[in-house]
Design a protein around this motif. Structure first.
Motif, PDB file in Angstrom:
ATOM      1  N   THR A 434       0.833  -1.203   0.000  1.00 13.73           N
ATOM      2  CA  THR A 434       0.000   0.000   0.000  1.00 13.73           C
ATOM      3  C   THR A 434       0.867   1.253   0.000  1.00 13.73           C
ATOM      4  O   THR A 434       0.573   2.237  -0.692  1.00 13.73           O
ATOM      5  N   GLY A 435       1.953   1.219   0.754  1.00 14.83           N
ATOM      6  CA  GLY A 435       2.877   2.354   0.775  1.00 14.83           C
ATOM      7  C   GLY A 435       3.492   2.622  -0.582  1.00 14.83           C
ATOM      8  O   GLY A 435       3.580   3.778  -1.023  1.00 14.83           O
ATOM      9  N   TYR A 436       3.915   1.553  -1.267  1.00 17.63           N
ATOM     10  CA  TYR A 436       4.481   1.728  -2.608  1.00 17.63           C
ATOM     11  C   TYR A 436       3.442   2.308  -3.565  1.00 17.63           C
ATOM     12  O   TYR A 436       3.748   3.187  -4.393  1.00 17.63           O
ATOM     13  N   MET A 437       2.219   1.813  -3.463  1.00 19.08           N
ATOM     14  CA  MET A 437       1.154   2.305  -4.338  1.00 19.08           C
ATOM     15  C   MET A 437       0.869   3.783  -4.078  1.00 19.08           C
ATOM     16  O   MET A 437       0.745   4.589  -5.014  1.00 19.08           O
ATOM     17  N   GLU A 438       0.762   4.152  -2.817  1.00 19.83           N
ATOM     18  CA  GLU A 438       0.461   5.543  -2.476  1.00 19.83           C
ATOM     19  C   GLU A 438       1.588   6.474  -2.892  1.00 19.83           C
ATOM     20  O   GLU A 438       1.343   7.624  -3.286  1.00 19.83           O
ATOM     21  N   ASP A 439       2.832   5.999  -2.817  1.00 22.33           N
ATOM     22  CA  ASP A 439       3.959   6.808  -3.301  1.00 22.33           C
ATOM     23  C   ASP A 439       3.808   7.097  -4.793  1.00 22.33           C
ATOM     24  O   ASP A 439       4.084   8.227  -5.250  1.00 22.33           O
TER      25      ASP A 439
END
Length: 486
Positions: A434-439
């Motif tokens: 999720t963090g990679y996606m939001e970045d």
């Protein structure tokens, strides 16, 4: 008068001859085009028997699992872990890929595979026929491996233009297996565009999962992937790639073998850490189960099984679904399914490449033409404008389900190609994904309507020349009847 007749007698047969040639050429073109499209013009529904056999709740239910997982988010990590993993193998290495091309990163991997084969490890490589036809035939570096007694390369559905109805069936799977220890599965093809950090004209972002089996043979998801591999490997449409032992005696092949041997020695010198004992338990996260989603494996039209399974899983979300796909090319069934999903789940977000950022001209033209249909589903759409095309295919469901693999949200992946997606039940992995996606969403424009965006101040959107935009629009109209192959 006689001269005129003679002149006419010469000209008339020439005209007839030209017409005959033109009709023959037209006939060949129609034969190839109609033959290549006909098996896929009808979209098969998901059979009732398959719907009854699939239970999303069983997939989502937490369980005790020996599988641990980590995300390979960068091209460099994909290169490193392939070399590390293959070096650890003592019995077998399996590499399956849609596209393999000669290049720096590919030669690094081939060097390791050749060395392991010399050590007695059995190496099996499975490549799609389209890549074989365009990228492998006539290249001695691939013969250096195929002629080795411990290496076998097979080609899925070799290109046969005289049988055009076989041309479109492609194997889109991408994975690497080392013994019973671990495997890598995702969307990366095998060349510099996706793997490693070598200088190349173009690059693409992608994403994979590395799954480590912490308990040895048993209940690992690796067993399911092995069974799937064996099914495809043994299909009648697969052919052996140049295994003649005499190839090994050719000067060019011997020269490539020596270069690969030298390359292996060089890799050991510059990256000795990749050849040392390594414990994947220290860098992976525990999971509550890993499940493999796969579709049919033949070369003709398929039921949309992978899309169906994904939609069933996403429909169980309580809070959110995040979808990353390079392209979005849907038919009415897919639009309706997405509309129902958006009506059920509070937040459904999808990220695709913007037309300015993507590297697939045909998919971009279709997106321009049908963007309104996607908006009408209720999806919150983000267009990625990070400067490098995104090739990752991922889904997040709430805070504990991560799905990564080869499936694009398009008609080709849904109805034509073989596809794999891996479901990981893990809060830690899902939080990281999720963090990679939001970045990546930070470098996206949010779609408000077909012509309006909410654009972050820091984004500098590339300008499409008017001529190219006109061409994209024209292409979208021209290819509308043939969307089944996009």
């Amino acid at each position: 008068m006689d001269y005129e007749k003679a002149e006419k007698g010469i000209r008339v047969p020439n005209v007839i001859k030209r017409h005959r040639i033109a009709f023959m050429v037209l006939g060949v073109i129609l034969y190839v085009v109609i033959g290549a499209l006909a098996p896929f013009m009808h979209y098969s529904p998901v059979s009732q028997s398959f719907q009854e056999s699939f239970n999303a709740q069983d997939i989502l239910e937490p369980e005790v699992s020996p599988d641990r997982a980590m995300i390979l988010e960068t091209n460099t990590s994909a290169w490193e872990e392939r070399i590390r993993l293959m070096n650890m193998a003592s019995e077998r290495i399996i590499l399956s890929t849609f596209d393999m091309r000669d290049g720096e990163s590919t030669r690094d991997l081939l060097a390791v595979l050749l060395h392991k084969a010399d050590e007695g490890v059995q190496v099996q490589i499975l490549v799609d026929g389209f890549s074989d036809f365009l990228r492998m035939e006539g290249r001695p570096v691939f013969y250096a491996l195929s002629s080795h007694p411990n290496v076998e390369i097979r080609i899925y559905n070799p290109i046969r233009p005289w049988f055009p109805w076989t041309l479109q069936g492609r194997m889109h799977d991408k994975y690497v297996i080392a013994d019973d220890q671990a495997y890598i599965l995702g969307g990366r093809n095998t060349f510099d565009y996706f793997i490693g950090d070598y200088e190349t004209e173009n690059k693409s972002f992608d994403r994979e999962l590395l799954i480590y089996n912490s308990k040895g043979p048993g209940e690992s998801s690796l067993n399911g992937l092995m069974a799937y591999f064996q099914e495809v490997w043994n299909l009648e449409v697969c052919r052996i790639f140049h295994d003649d032992p005499d190839l090994a005696e050719r000067k060019k092949v011997q020269g490539q073998r020596r270069l690969l041997e030298e390359r292996y020695d060089h890799l050991q010198e510059v990256r000795p850490d990749l050849f040392e004992p390594f414990d994947y338990a220290q860098v992976t996260e525990p999971t509550q189960g890993v499940e493999l989603l796969s579709g049919e494996t033949g070369i003709y039209g398929k039921e949309p099984r992978v899309f169906y399974m994904l939609s069933q899983l996403m429909a169980h979300a309580q809070e959110q679904v995040i979808i990353h796909t390079p392209y979005a090319v849907c038919n009415d069934y897919m639009y309706d399914t997405l509309t129902n999903l958006c009506a059920q789940v509070p937040e459904v977000t999808m990220m695709v490449n913007s037309v300015e950022n993507g590297d697939n001209l045909v998919a971009s033209s279709d997106y321009l033409k049908n963007k309104g249909h996607l908006i009408e589903t209720g999806l919150e759409i983000y267009e990625y404008d990070g400067g490098i095309s995104s090739h990752g295919k991922s889904v997040v469901i709430d805070n504990d389900i991560s799905i990564v693999g080869s499936y694009n949200l398009d008609l080709r992946s849904t109805y034509m190609d073989t596809e794999l997606m891996l479901v990981v039940k893990s809060e830690a992995v899902t939080q990281e994904l999720t963090g990679y996606m939001e970045d990546m969403h930070q470098d996206c424009r949010k779609v408000i309507d077909a012509k309006t965006y909410e654009t972050p101040p820091h984004l500098d959107i590339a300008r499409i020349p008017p001529a190219k935009r006109f061409f994209l629009g024209f292409l979208g109209i021209l290819l509308a009847p043939f969307r089944c192959v996009i």
